[in-house]
Design an enzyme around this catalytic site. Structure first.
Site, PDB file in Angstrom:
ATOM      1  N   HIS A 477       0.836  -1.204   0.000  1.00 58.60           N
ATOM      2  CA  HIS A 477       0.000   0.000   0.000  1.00 58.60           C
ATOM      3  C   HIS A 477       0.870   1.254   0.000  1.00 58.60           C
ATOM      4  O   HIS A 477       0.669   2.154   0.813  1.00 58.60           O
ATOM      5  CB  HIS A 477      -0.921   0.023   1.236  1.00 58.60           C
ATOM      6  CG  HIS A 477      -1.796  -1.161   1.374  1.00 58.60           C
ATOM      7  ND1 HIS A 477      -2.226  -1.635   2.605  1.00 58.60           N
ATOM      8  CD2 HIS A 477      -2.345  -1.995   0.440  1.00 58.60           C
ATOM      9  CE1 HIS A 477      -2.984  -2.696   2.427  1.00 58.60           C
ATOM     10  NE2 HIS A 477      -3.069  -2.943   1.119  1.00 58.60           N
ATOM     11  N   PRO A 478       1.865   1.376  -0.880  1.00 60.44           N
ATOM     12  CA  PRO A 478       2.745   2.547  -0.823  1.00 60.44           C
ATOM     13  C   PRO A 478       2.032   3.814  -1.270  1.00 60.44           C
ATOM     14  O   PRO A 478       1.226   3.804  -2.201  1.00 60.44           O
ATOM     15  CB  PRO A 478       3.878   2.176  -1.785  1.00 60.44           C
ATOM     16  CG  PRO A 478       3.239   1.248  -2.773  1.00 60.44           C
ATOM     17  CD  PRO A 478       2.233   0.458  -1.981  1.00 60.44           C
TER      18      PRO A 478
END
Length: 828
Positions: A477-478
């Site tokens: 989930h960057p």
């Protein structure tokens, strides 16, 4: 999609969730001509349509590119794996389909940091979520039912998940039926981007649901296998994209703007390859500096996660259903009956809580009814079991992404920096302890056997710390590598309208723009960003397919459009002329009489429409505008994908939910009147009840005040009125919008006018003075300094005397900008 060499209004680098939403709105709703360049492929065979398929294909196959981060000193030299989707639809096509938006406080923190009134608060972004959503369970303020993205619970719930829900309640956590509703804390089932088609539950990804129905529209083109190498620049302006496709280098030009949605890591990489980033790093790779923005590649955030794995009885989870003969039974049940274990995404429930006992969750504890481990974690043989994954919702540590070289083929250098702040590791250890306690709680303890990881012998804090450092991985989930922010933040790459600072014609519309990571999975946030970006672009440019005016839900500013059928212009359109300033004398006269200037009569509610509009294409033009000249055609994507176009996700009346709706009858007197501006601002994105009309103007004897934090000009005993609803003279920052004067000049002029009034017109002395109310503090971060949490110091209690007759001598302290987030004490 059709192939063309014509000029495009917008060209988009990347074909993930945000790009699909933005392209769908820009083409289908606003009539622009858009090109999408995706380096990966399209899942035209529908391999990922089966909900459980992603558990078998995660990180593998042609839908992902896998590379390692740089060796992390904090992790003893480990280099966690980074898996990036490379497929049309991005994470919506290959991810776990979890539909989480985050917490209200997440977005209110965005608005506090980026700037009040910029359109990023929770209530501002909520309509973008609900407009896209076709929820099969909830229909309320927090959810929509007429969108293009089906949202539902899992199609199958296994015994392990049910016992997890009961055990969580036994530990004192409330059952929460909706993590996207009033509150996030508690234990409950996830919502997923799944829909029931032909009595079979299938994945609803952004490409098949949003772009595929536009097949045949000449304004949309999608090219796969197109690897973008850099942004084409001319004189400090982005004019197109350079890319490689089929071994050939090509360049495509954008008549209006270039949009980057290549993912958090690759978006930052493209910016730097194009000369936009920290000057020192660019010169190190002999790249000409176009814009010195040191924030490019900084502020990278991700959700670090650590597992606790335990063996369970074989029939409680999914092990026996997808190994041996069980996988054939599950496949047959899904194929012939559309039911069974294959309708589950494999991740069904979670617990949101704070191990320290706080009211706002800091950890997401995900229940996976199988042994689910990253490929680099070894030592556990396949067996029946369950995995509780502790994921930090708002880690304090920040990572980065840099260039390896000036060669576009080289992957970026990624620093995850997991546990770079000691508080992150402490919170993770506390969550692991809570996970173990949950496994030992009834009724979950009835099916749980031996603990496989970290193992029953590892009980001390040092043991758990070493285990976390050895096994921490990315939740994929960057966000944040090109964050938006205020102008006074030197690390803010984007302005509040997603435009790259110092470069014309370039915006970032994916999760790279996120300033603070949301408290949950990021796919739904990517949907919202794409929708919000399309609305911003439509407000800043002329539309292409009608003669009406487009009104932005962000600014309320109407921009003229060019006639229908006119070709897209290659040069940027001229911006609309600013409105004339309000009459200064009229504003001052209102102050002298101490009456509120008569506002525009309140807008009337729009009468009910004869047929609901398509929620993804909520018209901004008056009702009755003819549909686009080229209706969408069907796209053959396999029986599961094509079924989404043949059947709506739920049983709805004709005209709801799909791309085809019956337009209202045309001609004078045949349709409802156009929605007034105040109502259109609410119905533009399509959900939630319309806002109440503004109240009638009333005379008042109180001194005009504002609700702006930092204002200290209110005498004791006066009322504070909301300028947005009362018609009071509003201030922006320290400047009056009616007269253009700053607060000091405004107060001096008001006092001078009051000095020449008859005594009967002066404000009367209040009989029972009240203590002044302190202005409301903005949404505060968890660890913000006290000054930032409480807002500016309220005005000192004064007497009840009338205002002085001479110029004010006391200086008003100017409002201070919100603190920058790089100080760890200010992280939301």
């Amino acid at each position: 999609m059709t192939k063309s060499d014509d000029m495009f209004d917008f060209v988009i680098a990347g074909g993930g969730s945000s790009a699909c939403v933005a392209a769908a709105r820009l083409v289908g709703e606003f009539g622009f001509k858009v090109l999408v360049l995706e380096r990966g492929v399209a899942d035209r065979a529908g391999k990922m349509s089966v909900p459980y398929a992603h558990m078998k294909m995660a990180g593998r196959g042609r839908f992902f590119s896998n590379h390692k981060s740089s060796p992390q000193r904090r992790l003893g030299g480990r280099a966690p794996l980074i898996a990036e989707p490379k497929v049309l639809g991005g994470g919506s096509t290959v991810g776990a389909m979890i539909y989480l938006r985050g917490q209200r406080e997440d977005f209110d923190s965005w608005a506090y940091y980026v700037g009040r009134g910029t359109g990023w608060s929770y209530e501002d972004v909520l309509p973008h979520f609900t407009a896209l959503e076709a929820n099969e369970t909830f229909n309320n303020h927090f959810h929509g039912i007429n969108g293009q993205i089906p949202v539902s619970g899992p199609g199958h719930i296994c015994p392990t998940t049910r016992k997890f829900l009961l055990a969580g309640q036994s530990r004192g956590h409330d059952l929460n039926p909706d993590f996207n509703g009033e509150r996030q804390n508690g234990v409950g089932l996830f919502q997923h981007t799944l829909g029931t088609i032909d009595q079979r539950m299938v994945r609803a990804d952004a490409f098949k649901r949003l772009l595929a129905p536009l097949e045949g529209n000449p304004n949309l083109e999608v090219r796969t296998g197109a690897r973008v190498t850099r942004v084409a620049m001319e004189g400090g302006r982005a004019v197109g994209l350079e890319y490689v496709m089929g071994g050939r280098r090509q360049t495509v030009r954008a008549g209006r703007e270039v949009l980057l949605a290549a993912g958090t890591y690759n978006t930052a990489k493209l910016l730097m390859l194009s000369g936009i980033g920290g000057a020192a790093q660019l010169r190190e790779h002999d790249i000409q500096v176009i814009a010195d923005l040191p924030g490019v590649g900084a502020n990278v955030q991700d959700h670090p996660q650590v597992p606790v794995v335990a063996a369970t009885s074989p029939d409680s989870g999914y092990f026996e259903h997808f190994t041996g003969l069980g996988r054939y039974r599950s496949a047959a049940q899904y194929r012939f009956f559309g039911s069974g274990p294959a309708t589950s995404p494999g991740v069904e429930a979670a617990l949101f809580f704070d191990p320290d006992g706080g009211a706002r969750p800091t950890v997401q504890l995900v229940c996976v009814p199988s042994v689910s481990l990253d490929r680099e974690i070894r030592g556990v043989r396949p067996t029946g079991g369950m995995t509780l994954i502790s994921s930090l919702l708002r880690p304090r540590a920040r990572g980065s992404v840099r260039l390896k070289s000036a060669n576009p083929k080289d992957p970026p250098v990624i620093e995850t920096n997991f546990f770079g702040q000691p508080e992150d590791l402490r919170l993770m250890i506390a969550s692991l302890v809570s996970a173990r306690e949950l496994l030992a709680t009834a009724p979950l303890d009835k099916i749980v056997g031996a603990e496989l990881l970290p193992g029953a012998k590892k009980q001390s804090e040092d043991d758990l710390s070493a285990f976390a450092l050895k096994t921490v991985t990315s939740a994929h989930h960057p966000v944040g590598s090109a964050r938006m922010g205020p102008s006074h933040d030197p690390l803010a790459v984007l302005d509040p309208r997603l435009a790259v600072r110092g470069v014309d014609g370039l915006r970032v519309i994916d999760c790279a723009a996120v300033p603070f990571i949301p408290s949950g999975d990021t796919n739904a946030v990517a949907f919202m960003l794409g929708s919000r970006a399309a609305e911003i672009l439509a407000a800043d440019h002329r539309a292409a397919n009608d003669e009406t005016k487009i009104e932005s839900a962000d600014t309320g500013v109407a921009t003229p459009t060019r006639p229908a059928g006119s070709p897209a212009r290659s040069e940027p359109e001229a911006k609309p002329k600013p409105k004339a300033k309000p009459d200064l004398e009229a504003g001052l006269a209102a102050v002298a009489l101490k009456t509120v200037p008569a506002p525009t009569p309140p807008a009337q509610k729009t009468p009910p429409r004869t047929a609901p509009l398509d929620p993804l294409r909520p018209t901004l033009a008056p009702v009755g505008t003819p549909p686009p000249e080229h209706p969408p055609k069907r796209l053959k994507l396999g029986r599961f994908a094509a079924a989404f176009q043949r059947h709506p996700p739920t049983d709805k009346p004709a005209g709801q939910g799909g791309a085809k709706t019956t337009p209202p009858p045309e001609g004078p007197g045949t349709g409802p009147p156009p929605a007034p501006a105040a109502v259109q601002q609410v119905t533009t994105i399509g959900s939630g009840p319309p806002k109440s009309p503004a109240p009638e103007p009333v005379e008042r004897a109180e001194t005009i005040t504002t609700d702006t934090p930092g204002s200290s000009t209110r005498p004791q005993g006066t009322k504070t009125q909301n300028p947005a609803t009362s018609g009071a003279v509003p201030f922006v920052g320290d400047r009056d919008m009616k007269t253009g004067l700053d607060s000091k000049s405004f107060e001096n002029l008001r006092a001078a006018l009051l000095a020449n009034e008859p005594a009967s017109q002066k404000p009367q002395e209040p009989q029972a003075p009240q203590e002044p109310q302190a202005p409301q503090a903005p949404p505060a971060a968890d660890n913000e300094p006290a000054a930032a949490k409480t807002g500016d110091k309220p005005a000192e209690p004064g007497g009840s005397e009338p205002p002085p007759t001479g110029p004010a001598k006391k200086k008003t302290k100017p409002e201070q900008p919100p603190p920058l987030p790089d100080d760890l004490t200010d992280i939301p």
